[in-house]
Scaffold this motif. Structure first.
Motif, PDB file in Angstrom:
ATOM      1  N   LEU A  64      43.376  15.517  66.793  1.00 23.99           N
ATOM      2  CA  LEU A  64      42.271  14.578  66.522  1.00 23.99           C
ATOM      3  C   LEU A  64      42.536  13.216  67.158  1.00 23.99           C
ATOM      4  O   LEU A  64      41.613  12.566  67.660  1.00 23.99           O
ATOM      5  CB  LEU A  64      42.062  14.430  65.006  1.00 23.99           C
ATOM      6  N   LYS A  86      41.777  13.534  70.859  1.00 22.11           N
ATOM      7  CA  LYS A  86      40.320  13.569  71.072  1.00 22.11           C
ATOM      8  C   LYS A  86      39.733  12.165  71.014  1.00 22.11           C
ATOM      9  O   LYS A  86      38.892  11.795  71.833  1.00 22.11           O
ATOM     10  CB  LYS A  86      39.643  14.433  69.998  1.00 22.11           C
ATOM     11  N   ASP A  87      40.158  11.384  70.015  1.00 23.23           N
ATOM     12  CA  ASP A  87      39.640  10.014  69.867  1.00 23.23           C
ATOM     13  C   ASP A  87      40.023   9.146  71.065  1.00 23.23           C
ATOM     14  O   ASP A  87      39.216   8.357  71.552  1.00 23.23           O
ATOM     15  CB  ASP A  87      40.176   9.365  68.582  1.00 23.23           C
ATOM     16  N   LYS A 101      37.819  10.131  73.905  1.00 27.75           N
ATOM     17  CA  LYS A 101      36.451   9.650  73.640  1.00 27.75           C
ATOM     18  C   LYS A 101      36.315   8.157  73.895  1.00 27.75           C
ATOM     19  O   LYS A 101      35.302   7.676  74.388  1.00 27.75           O
ATOM     20  CB  LYS A 101      36.070   9.942  72.183  1.00 27.75           C
ATOM     21  N   GLU A 102      37.350   7.415  73.529  1.00 31.74           N
ATOM     22  CA  GLU A 102      37.311   5.954  73.713  1.00 31.74           C
ATOM     23  C   GLU A 102      37.522   5.550  75.170  1.00 31.74           C
ATOM     24  O   GLU A 102      37.394   4.365  75.507  1.00 31.74           O
ATOM     25  CB  GLU A 102      38.391   5.294  72.830  1.00 31.74           C
ATOM     26  N   HIS A 140      46.204   5.972  66.369  1.00 32.62           N
ATOM     27  CA  HIS A 140      45.068   6.877  66.225  1.00 32.62           C
ATOM     28  C   HIS A 140      45.342   7.991  65.209  1.00 32.62           C
ATOM     29  O   HIS A 140      44.511   8.876  65.024  1.00 32.62           O
ATOM     30  CB  HIS A 140      44.686   7.483  67.581  1.00 32.62           C
TER      31      HIS A 140
END
Ligand code: IPE
Ligand code: IPE
Ligand code: MG
Length: 230
Positions: free
Chosen positions: A139, A142-143, A146-147, A162
């Protein structure tokens, strides 16, 4: 002596505790939950910054549906019995784990406790429910993607910040009860330089005296972090 701030525990052995008494596994989970209160109060009195407890893993969904449901009802019972005392002790509650899959009857009492204790400045009690160390890292990655953080800017701090329990410092000590010598997908990243302590004592029997013994063991360790002591 080492300065101890952040402790984590794999609270294992509830089922065996019950079996030894001819009781259903659920009785062990109930007794284990009562023990969370005792060890939390002890940790707060010792002046620890955080206590991170593994209550239900991403793998524990494999268990019998009835057992899972029983465990998921325990946070509600725990806070019903102890939230006032935790408030008096200035304990702050936080949930670590993926919230989506948790039933409302588990999630809502915890979120209520988080809200009620958010300004407390004593011990931070992290409850890990539907938590998996590998999932947490997935996760986080992924963040980060995405950022749109540029790859050359990604450092250990990027990953740390994160993670779900980003507020916690690196762990000083990780305790596992019940004589199992494994991590079982607990805090994989945060355990990088923790001291590990394994005891045969089953979680419902792990009392304040056992906790002090674990911390005394930690105090006697020589922590080098890869360096060489002069
Ligand atoms: C730990 O006790 C609690 C959870 C994993 C939810 P166990 O239920 O794993 O107890 P044992 O290992 O079967 O004795
Ligand atoms: C680890 O215990 C998870 C928790 C204590 C919540 P388990 O009993 O699930 O771990 P394994 O199956 O022995 O590795
Ligand atoms: Mg177990």
């Amino acid at each position: 002596m080492n300065n101890i701030k952040n402790v984590a525990i794999i609270m294992d052995g509830n089922g065996r505790w019950a079996k030894l008494r001819g009781l259903p596994r659920t009785a062990g989970h109930l007794q284990g939950t009562k023990n969370i209160r005792n060890i939390t109060i002890a940790a707060n009195n010792m002046g620890l910054s955080s206590l991170t407890l593994f209550a239900f893993s991403t793998e524990n969904w494999k268990r019998d549906e009835k057992e899972v449901e029983y465990i998921m009802r325990l946070p509600g019972k725990f806070f019903e019995d102890y939230i006032d005392e935790l408030m008096e002790n200035n304990v702050k509650i936080a949930l670590i784990g993926e919230r989506d899959r948790l039933p409302v009857y588990a999630l809502s009492p915890i979120e209520e406790a988080e809200k009620r204790t958010k300004d407390n400045t004593g011990l931070l009690l992290n409850l890990c429910l539907n938590y998996g160390g590998q999932r947490e890292i997935v996760l986080a990655v992924k963040d980060i993607v995405k950022e749109g953080i540029p790859t050359e800017e990604i450092t250990e701090d990027t990953i740390s910040s994160h993670l779900m329990g980003a507020s916690a410092d690196p762990l000083d000590l990780m305790i596992r009860t019940s004589g199992e010598y494994r991590i079982s997908n607990f805090l994989l990243w945060q355990l990088a330089y923790s001291e590990l302590y394994f005891t045969d004592v089953l979680w419902p029997n792990f009392d304040e005296k056992c906790f002090v013994e674990a911390i005394e063991s930690f105090n006697g360790r020589d922590r080098r972090f890869g360096g060489v002591k002069k």
